[in-house]
Write a protein that holds these residues in place. Structure first.
Motif, PDB file in Angstrom:
ATOM      1  N   ASP A 105      14.159  33.491  48.836  1.00  0.00           N
ATOM      2  CA  ASP A 105      12.945  33.554  49.662  1.00  0.00           C
ATOM      3  C   ASP A 105      12.636  34.986  50.096  1.00  0.00           C
ATOM      4  O   ASP A 105      11.541  35.256  50.574  1.00  0.00           O
ATOM      5  CB  ASP A 105      13.006  32.586  50.859  1.00  0.00           C
ATOM      6  N   SER A 106      13.548  35.904  49.956  1.00  0.00           N
ATOM      7  CA  SER A 106      13.319  37.306  50.308  1.00  0.00           C
ATOM      8  C   SER A 106      13.893  38.199  49.210  1.00  0.00           C
ATOM      9  O   SER A 106      14.737  39.052  49.481  1.00  0.00           O
ATOM     10  CB  SER A 106      13.990  37.629  51.656  1.00  0.00           C
ATOM     11  N   PRO A 107      13.448  38.046  47.985  1.00  0.00           N
ATOM     12  CA  PRO A 107      14.111  38.735  46.873  1.00  0.00           C
ATOM     13  C   PRO A 107      14.031  40.256  46.974  1.00  0.00           C
ATOM     14  O   PRO A 107      14.868  40.944  46.397  1.00  0.00           O
ATOM     15  CB  PRO A 107      13.360  38.217  45.646  1.00  0.00           C
ATOM     16  N   ALA A 108      13.055  40.776  47.740  1.00  0.00           N
ATOM     17  CA  ALA A 108      12.898  42.231  47.803  1.00  0.00           C
ATOM     18  C   ALA A 108      13.661  42.862  48.971  1.00  0.00           C
ATOM     19  O   ALA A 108      13.520  44.040  49.227  1.00  0.00           O
ATOM     20  CB  ALA A 108      11.415  42.577  47.903  1.00  0.00           C
ATOM     21  N   ILE A 109      14.422  42.052  49.704  1.00  0.00           N
ATOM     22  CA  ILE A 109      15.134  42.581  50.874  1.00  0.00           C
ATOM     23  C   ILE A 109      16.632  42.431  50.640  1.00  0.00           C
ATOM     24  O   ILE A 109      17.282  41.527  51.178  1.00  0.00           O
ATOM     25  CB  ILE A 109      14.698  41.835  52.156  1.00  0.00           C
ATOM     26  N   PRO A 110      17.228  43.315  49.850  1.00  0.00           N
ATOM     27  CA  PRO A 110      18.623  43.120  49.458  1.00  0.00           C
ATOM     28  C   PRO A 110      19.611  43.135  50.615  1.00  0.00           C
ATOM     29  O   PRO A 110      20.641  42.465  50.567  1.00  0.00           O
ATOM     30  CB  PRO A 110      18.890  44.272  48.482  1.00  0.00           C
ATOM     31  N   ASP A 111      19.305  43.855  51.699  1.00  0.00           N
ATOM     32  CA  ASP A 111      20.302  43.908  52.778  1.00  0.00           C
ATOM     33  C   ASP A 111      20.476  42.588  53.524  1.00  0.00           C
ATOM     34  O   ASP A 111      21.407  42.449  54.310  1.00  0.00           O
ATOM     35  CB  ASP A 111      20.031  45.060  53.766  1.00  0.00           C
ATOM     36  N   SER A 138      11.102  28.411  46.865  1.00  0.00           N
ATOM     37  CA  SER A 138      11.350  28.672  48.289  1.00  0.00           C
ATOM     38  C   SER A 138      10.671  29.964  48.748  1.00  0.00           C
ATOM     39  O   SER A 138      10.559  30.216  49.941  1.00  0.00           O
ATOM     40  CB  SER A 138      12.855  28.741  48.579  1.00  0.00           C
ATOM     41  N   TYR A 139      10.195  30.763  47.801  1.00  0.00           N
ATOM     42  CA  TYR A 139       9.493  31.986  48.169  1.00  0.00           C
ATOM     43  C   TYR A 139       8.116  31.693  48.761  1.00  0.00           C
ATOM     44  O   TYR A 139       7.601  32.453  49.572  1.00  0.00           O
ATOM     45  CB  TYR A 139       9.349  32.898  46.954  1.00  0.00           C
ATOM     46  N   MET A 172      10.958  46.404  43.303  1.00  0.00           N
ATOM     47  CA  MET A 172      11.874  46.715  44.404  1.00  0.00           C
ATOM     48  C   MET A 172      11.454  47.938  45.220  1.00  0.00           C
ATOM     49  O   MET A 172      12.241  48.413  46.055  1.00  0.00           O
ATOM     50  CB  MET A 172      13.332  46.853  43.916  1.00  0.00           C
ATOM     51  N   ARG A 228       8.871  45.161  48.807  1.00  0.00           N
ATOM     52  CA  ARG A 228       9.245  44.962  50.208  1.00  0.00           C
ATOM     53  C   ARG A 228       8.150  45.610  51.071  1.00  0.00           C
ATOM     54  O   ARG A 228       8.010  46.839  51.070  1.00  0.00           O
ATOM     55  CB  ARG A 228      10.591  45.628  50.459  1.00  0.00           C
TER      56      ARG A 228
END
Lengths: 222, 222, 222, 222, 222, 222, 222, 222
Positions: free
Chosen positions: E99-105, F186-187, H6, H55
């Motif tokens: 659900d947040s693939p671009a927020i790796p942290d 889920s995104y 990314m 992001r």
């Protein structure tokens, strides 16, 4: 009118001054300046004198006695570098003597009151264009009422200090006494202390009168 | 004590009687009976006389004048088939004359007041064990105050009607006058009308005194 | 009556004392003193003895065990310099043993209870005119109930300490036992702990009785 | 297990059944079915028997006596065309006799109780696969407690009617009596009436036991 | 059953465990223990085994990944000195990857997950009677779904760690897979993660099964 | 672009269309038009084609099945005299079959669905410039999922009716299927039904594509 | 001053008049009269002329066009039997043409506006001492702004009707135009329509000026 | 399109950027990213380019001047290590000069504005792929309006800095000027500053245009 372009006027006091103003001091946008006579004074100045920009600051905090106000006077009044200061304090000094008679630490004696207000005046008088001193009041026309009588003692101290230091003196008790010849006190305040909007207008009128406010003023006209 | 096991007592009135009671009438569980002197009367009866079960009903509605109360008297008092009725009405009849002087339709004249209260008494007196009539009051010790003077007119009508119809008369104005010899009115009410819990206790005491309430009573003792 | 003009009375306890009082201590204006028996005690004193000004302070905090109260006793009682102290503590010491049997750290043993209350008494007894000790109670007439039986152990410790240190002892368990001869416990408390207003009046009456309170007192009369 | 695919089970009752269910009846999505034993019964049936779809409806309304329930029984039970009906009523019939002793119109006598419940049974018994009758209860182990004793009278009427009409009888009072051999009543209910989630699980277990519920059931296994 | 009188069981996890429990940990009175499977496990233990007192503590916090849980594990689990620890973590480790693939942290890799959970096990295993390890799950029967597939990787790590350290392993993914042979996932969870009360009961059942819970147990019977 | 100056477009549907729009229909100022794809469609039309004034009305109501929508179609669509009508209905017809399998009256069969949608089309088609028919969808890429499979049946009926009556057909299921090649469901929706703002943008894009919307359009340019 | 003791003045209008007044009409105690220029007018009259009792009624309702006001004019103005009527309407007639250009039914044309206002005047003019007509305005000094230009058309209709029927005409647009020579419009209104308290004071001043209000008036002085 | 898989894009600004975003910065799940043009930009990027994960972070805070933003620029922008930065600031620098003319400390002069924005650019330009600079604007088509004229001064500084440092320049004032040829400003903003969703879409479109956004892009197609 005595106020000049870009003057700052700070109103210090208790709930009569505060009435939902931003804490500890409020001014400018939104409801920051509260709903008391301060709001009405600013309305009148801005509506009748649009060419003169004035900064009106409300430094009232509900429940304050003169002891409380003195304690925060540097932060909430002096440090704001006002051009004019208006002080209306003392109601709670007296009120607590009657609604909380068994709690002496919440009450302020006439002696301390005199000292507190004097210190406030001294801390600003040399750096401002003028100081307004409004008497505490009780909206009770009967001068024999215990609390009214006591309030008159504090009002007399106000008058005395105003004369001693050349402050502009506003006798709110007298203003209300006049008013109650025509309407009952319950018309402008349910608890004889907190004025409704009409009562606040009565106070604002008394204040503006001392400022040379000209209701017939029109910018651009001579 | 005059109340008997399973008697029902209905208290009719305005905000002094109501104080957050269930609307239009409240009794029994939870906070239904409100926070006024009615609550305190019930507390005292139940705490001191546990062996006598009494049904205490609060038929007070805030803001009511005698005109409003008369209009709902059948529904909220008569139809409840009370054994005892207590009426405390008239404050708003007078108050509106002073806080809303330009709105005559919200005010009730002494003549109409007399008529309204008389109709209430007549509608119940033959079917109850007793009627209590409490005077309207103004917590103002100065008898020359405009509103106090006016209130006294209505109180006198109460007394007159109580005598005419054999009601139990409770002179709340006199009760408060006594009290104010020792404390300032601001101690028990901020607006000189709505008593705080101490003021409500003063009223409850005046009521219980008329009922033969014995503070030394203990069930099971002789 | 034992209280003198300008005496300060501090009531320490748990939720039975607290009931929405200001935290950590409450007194004076508004709802600060809460809705418990403390409110009723103050009402009665002020309504019946207007000539004697008394400062009534509520130091109750809901959920407190004797361990919790001891921990804050200096701040919330001793430092207030009371003339009279009333302590009503212990219910939660016992209750947690039954509603949270698997959480031993929330429970207080009889030994610790004795020690806690004793320390409280010792910290004030030499500087006050008197100490009141009210027993913890369970509004359960059946002395064989597990929790009632346990509560009686703590009540007995109270009595013992009161005798040892000359405190004024108020056996609330006995007061309620008497009351339940006439009414079921559900009439004055849904959970057998927290009294409704009637139950609070029962407690207040028990307290006033120990103070020489005269219900027939009238100031100015002999 | 006695329930069959697509059966509808309606639970009628008071606050013990209701516990925040949708009003007047609740079922299906969201929190509609409330938080009482009904919720737990549905959880268990759906979790252990996923292959059997059952419609569980909560027709409980807080504060209902048997008189109140009878009055709405057609609308909230009969007209839903249930396959099974469960009735748990009577607690308020009794409770009002003790917490509101002076308000007879809110109380229901044993005679009326018998008649009310009998009418409910008669109105459904011929059109359903079964009727469950749960006793009203008081979480008081002392059989001599006034209210417990009274409750037992109503419970006995339940048993008698269950036998007369072949209802499935669930003696909740007995279930709780057993439980209180191990824990104090304050562990599962503060007011001895409204169970917490643990108490509700005790009720649900008693119900499921009468339904042939098999905790070891696994769909697809033999 | 494996739990013994006065054992303390701490459940650590994310929102599936938390569900409105007190923060950071909740237990005992009121709603502190939340509304998740922990609540149901406690209900069942207390309802079926009243003679065994167990302390059930919810250390779940919504939104936690294994990284978050590890960071607070000392404070919220180890320092509580539990007798038993149950860990259910990892769902958010995976979910954020989708659900947040671009927020790796905000995501946790399988390697870190293994390390995090291993550290948790090591920090308690020598001081407790047992550790339960529940797999993270996705209520998606399609094993080819990206997120389900990813979740299975983390579940496999759980199994591996459970075997390595002798933890009691509970394969929630398998439990739900079985369930979905009979009902669609939308029946027990709208978002395929947060179970409704029925889904929570399914989890609780899986847990109790591992504890030797006997549904036919009756205290006092042999 | 197909819309002309002063055309009115009415969007009928369920929660996917509604999303906090005014009830029963919303348009114009403030948040009346809700937060769904309808809001985005209006934003795009007004931002890119400022010279064309279009009236966009949201007639979505959360929870509606095709049966519910048909029942209010005259009031909320036909009587508004639209120039264009867009219908997106059927998700709840199917969903209730899976989340409430035991409550048949809340479910709508394919036969009834066909009949409901057909009646809607017939009631407007002769008086509008065009009808849009959007398929119900389930954001589940696995075509074997029970609910997805069922939803496809309803989507096929949509397609069939669109062809029969010359409606503009928008296959939302296909649109989402494409999208899920790149992101997990889920995104854009936690429950696979209610799109977040990104999901709503996906729907709005699919709609605008059917309208000849030109993203490079600039008024005043040729 | 033109108002006489016990005159009733009714202010009809839209949100500029309303500003949180009681609905549909407000007057007397509390905040009933709202926070608009009506409040300020009443404050000034009561503060400066305490010997003249005036009944000030606010019949403003937010969002009203002249069509809306006409529709309720009998109920909210005529039937109140005013001595004076003030009408300030038309802003929404114009505003909707610009903020909702595609929704013609919410807009009012100049022709209909003229007719609506004329009907209002005719319905009261023979039974009152005077009618005030205030122009709608837009706080935009640029006379070429589309909406300002349109508003001027409606203002001109006002002037024309005022002359035709001898109403007291108040050109608010001109008042604001003057004001904006000294301050930017954002100083007294964020949306160029709804005045803040300073803007409301500007309106009130314009009104009072037409009433012969004497700011130097003091009752009892000649 | 210029953004790559990314990439992180940070939008810094005031209330136009903020619109209820999480404070001080917001991104990812739920409503964190707010409701401004940032939300729409993210929607469009994610809906049209699902194969590129970006992001998007909202660093807007309502009420900020360039002075406020500079003061927090390190914390809320630089330390986030963005790949792209977009700055839209200056509206409040100007606005306070007109709505609070007497409060000079809340205003920011052109000189300070230039310095503030230049420092922001310098602090990021060497570490990012690109900087976007959006002009402050006033939705007032009249270039002679005092505030619009003043705003143009600040916009010109923006343009100058963008050219000096090779930033991507977005002239929002020009974008709105174009728009107002077709619609009145009240259509997209009531106070001429805060855009509604349509106005936000206009801004988002202007931004995307500078990014090589292709509305006809379809992943997987060539």
């Amino acid at each position: 009118m005595i106020f000049e372009h870009m003057d700052r006027i700070v109103f210090a006091g208790d709930s009569v001054t505060d009435m939902e103003s931003a804490q500890p001091v409020g001014e400018g946008l939104f409801e920051n300046v509260g709903k008391s006579y301060v709001r009405i004074v600013e309305n009148m100045l801005a509506a009748f004198y649009p060419e003169i920009y004035l900064r009106v600051t409300n430094s009232g905090i509900s429940g304050n006695t003169s002891r409380d106000l003195l304690q925060r006077f540097d932060r909430d009044v002096v440090s704001l570098k006002p051009d004019w200061v208006s002080i209306c304090i003392g109601i709670n000094d007296v009120w607590r003597q009657f609604d909380s008679p068994a709690i002496p630490d919440e009450q302020v004696s006439p002696e301390e009151y005199r000292s507190n207000v004097e210190k406030m005046i001294l801390s600003v008088k040399d750096n401002v264009k003028g100081v307004f001193l409004m008497t505490p009041y009780y909206m009770e026309p009967n001068a024999e009422d215990w609390m009214r009588k006591r309030m008159d003692t504090y009002g007399a101290i106000c008058r005395e200090l105003a004369e001693k230091y050349g402050c502009c003196f506003i006798d709110l008790q007298a203003v209300f006494n006049d008013y109650f010849q025509y309407r009952h006190s319950s018309y402008i305040a349910w608890d004889r202390i907190h004025p409704n909007q009409i009562g606040a207008t009565v106070i604002a009128r008394a204040f503006l009168e001392k400022c040379g406010f000209d209701y017939n003023h029109r910018p651009g006209e001579e």
